[in-house]
Design a protein around this motif. Structure first.
Motif, PDB file in Angstrom:
ATOM      1  N   LYS A  89      53.029   0.829  56.656  1.00  0.00           N
ATOM      2  CA  LYS A  89      54.428   0.513  56.986  1.00  0.00           C
ATOM      3  C   LYS A  89      54.625   0.362  58.487  1.00  0.00           C
ATOM      4  O   LYS A  89      55.325  -0.545  58.941  1.00  0.00           O
ATOM      5  CB  LYS A  89      55.355   1.597  56.433  1.00  0.00           C
ATOM      6  CG  LYS A  89      55.541   1.533  54.943  1.00  0.00           C
ATOM      7  CD  LYS A  89      56.512   2.585  54.458  1.00  0.00           C
ATOM      8  CE  LYS A  89      56.707   2.473  52.959  1.00  0.00           C
ATOM      9  NZ  LYS A  89      57.691   3.444  52.468  1.00  0.00           N
ATOM     10  N   VAL A  90      53.999   1.248  59.285  1.00  0.00           N
ATOM     11  CA  VAL A  90      54.156   1.165  60.739  1.00  0.00           C
ATOM     12  C   VAL A  90      53.496  -0.101  61.269  1.00  0.00           C
ATOM     13  O   VAL A  90      54.067  -0.801  62.124  1.00  0.00           O
ATOM     14  CB  VAL A  90      53.584   2.432  61.413  1.00  0.00           C
ATOM     15  CG1 VAL A  90      53.451   2.244  62.919  1.00  0.00           C
ATOM     16  CG2 VAL A  90      54.464   3.627  61.101  1.00  0.00           C
ATOM     17  N   ASP A  91      52.312  -0.419  60.766  1.00  0.00           N
ATOM     18  CA  ASP A  91      51.634  -1.649  61.203  1.00  0.00           C
ATOM     19  C   ASP A  91      52.432  -2.892  60.816  1.00  0.00           C
ATOM     20  O   ASP A  91      52.540  -3.836  61.598  1.00  0.00           O
ATOM     21  CB  ASP A  91      50.229  -1.728  60.608  1.00  0.00           C
ATOM     22  CG  ASP A  91      49.270  -0.726  61.242  1.00  0.00           C
ATOM     23  OD1 ASP A  91      49.607  -0.168  62.317  1.00  0.00           O
ATOM     24  OD2 ASP A  91      48.181  -0.503  60.663  1.00  0.00           O
ATOM     25  N   ALA A  93      55.698  -3.062  60.410  1.00  0.00           N
ATOM     26  CA  ALA A  93      56.883  -3.118  61.274  1.00  0.00           C
ATOM     27  C   ALA A  93      56.507  -3.635  62.659  1.00  0.00           C
ATOM     28  O   ALA A  93      57.263  -4.419  63.263  1.00  0.00           O
ATOM     29  CB  ALA A  93      57.518  -1.731  61.371  1.00  0.00           C
ATOM     30  N   GLU A  94      55.348  -3.227  63.161  1.00  0.00           N
ATOM     31  CA  GLU A  94      54.893  -3.699  64.469  1.00  0.00           C
ATOM     32  C   GLU A  94      54.600  -5.199  64.438  1.00  0.00           C
ATOM     33  O   GLU A  94      54.982  -5.936  65.351  1.00  0.00           O
ATOM     34  CB  GLU A  94      53.645  -2.918  64.892  1.00  0.00           C
ATOM     35  CG  GLU A  94      53.073  -3.335  66.220  1.00  0.00           C
ATOM     36  CD  GLU A  94      54.012  -3.056  67.391  1.00  0.00           C
ATOM     37  OE1 GLU A  94      53.896  -3.753  68.408  1.00  0.00           O
ATOM     38  OE2 GLU A  94      54.866  -2.160  67.273  1.00  0.00           O
ATOM     39  N   ARG A  95      53.933  -5.664  63.385  1.00  0.00           N
ATOM     40  CA  ARG A  95      53.659  -7.117  63.249  1.00  0.00           C
ATOM     41  C   ARG A  95      54.958  -7.907  63.141  1.00  0.00           C
ATOM     42  O   ARG A  95      55.107  -8.969  63.738  1.00  0.00           O
ATOM     43  CB  ARG A  95      52.776  -7.374  62.028  1.00  0.00           C
ATOM     44  CG  ARG A  95      51.321  -7.053  62.252  1.00  0.00           C
ATOM     45  CD  ARG A  95      50.457  -7.618  61.139  1.00  0.00           C
ATOM     46  NE  ARG A  95      50.839  -7.154  59.815  1.00  0.00           N
ATOM     47  CZ  ARG A  95      50.397  -6.062  59.240  1.00  0.00           C
ATOM     48  NH1 ARG A  95      49.530  -5.290  59.844  1.00  0.00           N
ATOM     49  NH2 ARG A  95      50.797  -5.737  58.028  1.00  0.00           N
ATOM     50  N   ARG A  96      55.911  -7.384  62.361  1.00  0.00           N
ATOM     51  CA  ARG A  96      57.193  -8.055  62.188  1.00  0.00           C
ATOM     52  C   ARG A  96      57.930  -8.128  63.528  1.00  0.00           C
ATOM     53  O   ARG A  96      58.507  -9.146  63.898  1.00  0.00           O
ATOM     54  CB  ARG A  96      58.049  -7.296  61.160  1.00  0.00           C
ATOM     55  CG  ARG A  96      59.321  -8.003  60.776  1.00  0.00           C
ATOM     56  CD  ARG A  96      60.144  -7.225  59.728  1.00  0.00           C
ATOM     57  NE  ARG A  96      59.363  -6.714  58.622  1.00  0.00           N
ATOM     58  CZ  ARG A  96      59.119  -5.410  58.399  1.00  0.00           C
ATOM     59  NH1 ARG A  96      59.627  -4.492  59.201  1.00  0.00           N
ATOM     60  NH2 ARG A  96      58.402  -5.015  57.377  1.00  0.00           N
ATOM     61  N   ARG A  97      57.897  -7.032  64.294  1.00  0.00           N
ATOM     62  CA  ARG A  97      58.554  -6.994  65.603  1.00  0.00           C
ATOM     63  C   ARG A  97      57.924  -8.014  66.558  1.00  0.00           C
ATOM     64  O   ARG A  97      58.624  -8.746  67.240  1.00  0.00           O
ATOM     65  CB  ARG A  97      58.459  -5.595  66.197  1.00  0.00           C
ATOM     66  CG  ARG A  97      59.265  -5.420  67.489  1.00  0.00           C
ATOM     67  CD  ARG A  97      59.032  -4.064  68.136  1.00  0.00           C
ATOM     68  NE  ARG A  97      57.656  -3.836  68.513  1.00  0.00           N
ATOM     69  CZ  ARG A  97      57.030  -4.387  69.582  1.00  0.00           C
ATOM     70  NH1 ARG A  97      57.689  -5.217  70.354  1.00  0.00           N
ATOM     71  NH2 ARG A  97      55.774  -4.104  69.853  1.00  0.00           N
ATOM     72  N   ARG A  98      56.578  -8.104  66.563  1.00  0.00           N
ATOM     73  CA  ARG A  98      55.910  -9.067  67.432  1.00  0.00           C
ATOM     74  C   ARG A  98      56.195 -10.493  66.994  1.00  0.00           C
ATOM     75  O   ARG A  98      56.378 -11.390  67.825  1.00  0.00           O
ATOM     76  CB  ARG A  98      54.393  -8.815  67.451  1.00  0.00           C
ATOM     77  CG  ARG A  98      54.010  -7.668  68.384  1.00  0.00           C
ATOM     78  CD  ARG A  98      52.520  -7.548  68.535  1.00  0.00           C
ATOM     79  NE  ARG A  98      52.018  -6.835  67.356  1.00  0.00           N
ATOM     80  CZ  ARG A  98      50.911  -7.155  66.702  1.00  0.00           C
ATOM     81  NH1 ARG A  98      50.175  -8.174  67.070  1.00  0.00           N
ATOM     82  NH2 ARG A  98      50.524  -6.455  65.665  1.00  0.00           N
TER      83      ARG A  98
END
Length: 102
Positions: A89-91, A93-98
């Motif tokens: 989930k954290v990864d 969210a990070e990909r989505r943010r980038r």
């Protein structure tokens, strides 16, 4: 007439069988032995509950350590799945943010 006798014989046999079972129950499984079997504590002590996905999302470094421990076999239980789910989930969210540039 023959069927009626067969049904009566079957019912009488069942009643006798159940009666004998209830009468022989104390002999087959004595009450003290049954109470002891029910009162035996579990062999292994029960550990605390596994930490949840939200905990591991807040502490991602610890989640990565738990997943590494799960892979090498030093950690077992429900925490393996929840830690791995938190990392995913954290990864994501990070990909989505980038991707979105937020």
């Amino acid at each position: 007439m023959g069927q009626g006798k067969t049904i009566i014989i079957m019912l009488v046999t069942l009643v006798i069988g159940f009666s004998c079972g209830f009468l022989l129950r104390p002999v087959i499984a004595p009450a003290q032995q049954a109470a002891l079997a029910a009162a035996v504590p579990p062999a292994a002590p029960v550990s605390s509950e596994a930490r949840g996905t939200q905990y591991f999302m807040a502490n991602i470094d610890e989640a990565r350590q738990v997943v590494a421990g799960c892979r090498d076999g030093s950690v077992r239980g429900g925490e393996c799945a929840t830690a791995e789910e938190a990392i995913i989930k954290v990864d994501a969210a990070e990909r989505r943010r980038r991707f979105l540039g937020n």
